[in-house]
Design an enzyme around this catalytic site. Sequence first.
Site, short mmCIF file in Angstrom:
data_model
loop_
_atom_site.label_atom_id
_atom_site.label_comp_id
_atom_site.label_asym_id
_atom_site.label_seq_id
_atom_site.Cartn_x
_atom_site.Cartn_y
_atom_site.Cartn_z
N ASN A 63 -10.55 -2.45 -6.22
CA ASN A 63 -9.47 -1.72 -7.11
C ASN A 63 -10.05 -1.47 -8.44
O ASN A 63 -9.64 -0.57 -9.13
CB ASN A 63 -8.23 -2.28 -7.13
CG ASN A 63 -7.36 -2.07 -5.70
OD1 ASN A 63 -6.64 -3.04 -5.81
ND2 ASN A 63 -7.51 -1.08 -5.27
N ASP B 90 0.78 -1.24 0.06
CA ASP B 90 0.07 0.09 -0.03
C ASP B 90 0.97 1.28 -0.12
O ASP B 90 2.01 1.29 0.48
CB ASP B 90 -1.04 -0.11 1.30
CG ASP B 90 -2.32 0.87 1.07
OD1 ASP B 90 -2.33 1.49 -0.18
OD2 ASP B 90 -2.92 1.08 2.08
C1 FPP Z 1 -1.86 0.29 -3.22
O1 FPP Z 1 -1.28 1.47 -3.48
C2 FPP Z 1 -1.20 -0.64 -4.63
C3 FPP Z 1 -2.02 -0.99 -5.46
C4 FPP Z 1 -3.64 -0.88 -5.38
C5 FPP Z 1 -1.51 -1.81 -6.71
C6 FPP Z 1 -0.19 -2.44 -6.27
C7 FPP Z 1 0.38 -3.05 -7.35
C8 FPP Z 1 1.70 -2.99 -7.64
C9 FPP Z 1 2.87 -2.70 -6.67
C10 FPP Z 1 2.15 -3.45 -9.03
C11 FPP Z 1 1.69 -4.65 -9.50
C12 FPP Z 1 2.54 -5.52 -10.15
C13 FPP Z 1 2.94 -6.50 -10.21
C14 FPP Z 1 4.13 -7.17 -10.80
C15 FPP Z 1 2.28 -7.89 -8.92
P1 FPP Z 1 -2.24 2.58 -3.76
O2 FPP Z 1 -2.31 3.24 -5.12
O3 FPP Z 1 -3.81 2.31 -3.09
O4 FPP Z 1 -1.69 3.70 -2.95
P2 FPP Z 1 -2.43 4.94 -1.94
O5 FPP Z 1 -3.37 4.26 -1.33
O6 FPP Z 1 -1.34 5.74 -1.57
O7 FPP Z 1 -3.37 5.73 -3.02
#
Ligand code: FPP
Length: 239
Positions: free
Chosen positions: A64, A16
């Site tokens: 998501n 996250d």
């Molecule tokens: C949460 O951060 C992250 C996600 C929803 C996506 C996680 C995905 C990756 C790290 C890449 C996936 C790729 C592979 C190879 C598995 P957020 O966007 O919710 O962050 P925030 O809470 O700060 O907005």
Amino acid sequence: MPSERLLPEHVAIIMDGNGRWAKSRRYPRFYGHVRGVARVKQIVTASRQIGIKALTLYAFSTENWKRPEQELNVLWALLKKYLRREIASMKKNGIRLRVIGELARLPGDARQELGRAIEELSCGKDMELTFALSYGARAEITHAVRAIAEACASGAMKSDQIQESTVEKYLSTSYLGEWSNVDLLIRTSGEKRLSNYLLWQCSYAEFDFPETLWPDYSVEEFKKSLENFKNRNRRFGGV
Ligand code: FPP
């Protein structure tokens, strides 16, 4: 590094903070995911080297899907790129890849790339790497309940035969066998929620909530999370 005996066998991570990482640097949100993928690579490699048996990464939740289409497209593109780039090194390192979640909802090309990677890595014996994609634990448990009800209705199973181990067999992580219980759940970015992740499998998990945003979560910090686990006194309800 923690001693062998006190190493968690199954580590699950909620990655996250990508969006906040990007926002704080005035980058577009997608760049947080780009940097997040670089961390995925490092943490996967480190986990294998350290001797973790199962690593389960929450890459995309059922919630998501509410994100803007542009961000979703970036995530699928990054996933495909990661798979293409990393497959050879994962194979060399004995990593087996699996995916849990509602895969039918993923774009066809992402599903195709995943299928190819899963097939290519199917001989991996040293670490089970699972990507949770379009995953939600309530949906997973509902699916298991439905399948068990159908088995009972058809006469293949009697309701008084249903044990916890029966439910485990119907969950999407059943292939993990003795490692299906999560030992250590890590959620980066300081948020302290499970967010519908591996609810059954985390029943006895230890939790670690580092404040660090995922793109900054280094291998050193990962090792600190493992150290914290080592210092926990796990009683599983006993004394
Ligand atoms: C949460 O951060 C992250 C996600 C929803 C996506 C996680 C995905 C990756 C790290 C890449 C996936 C790729 C592979 C190879 C598995 P957020 O966007 O919710 O962050 P925030 O809470 O700060 O907005």
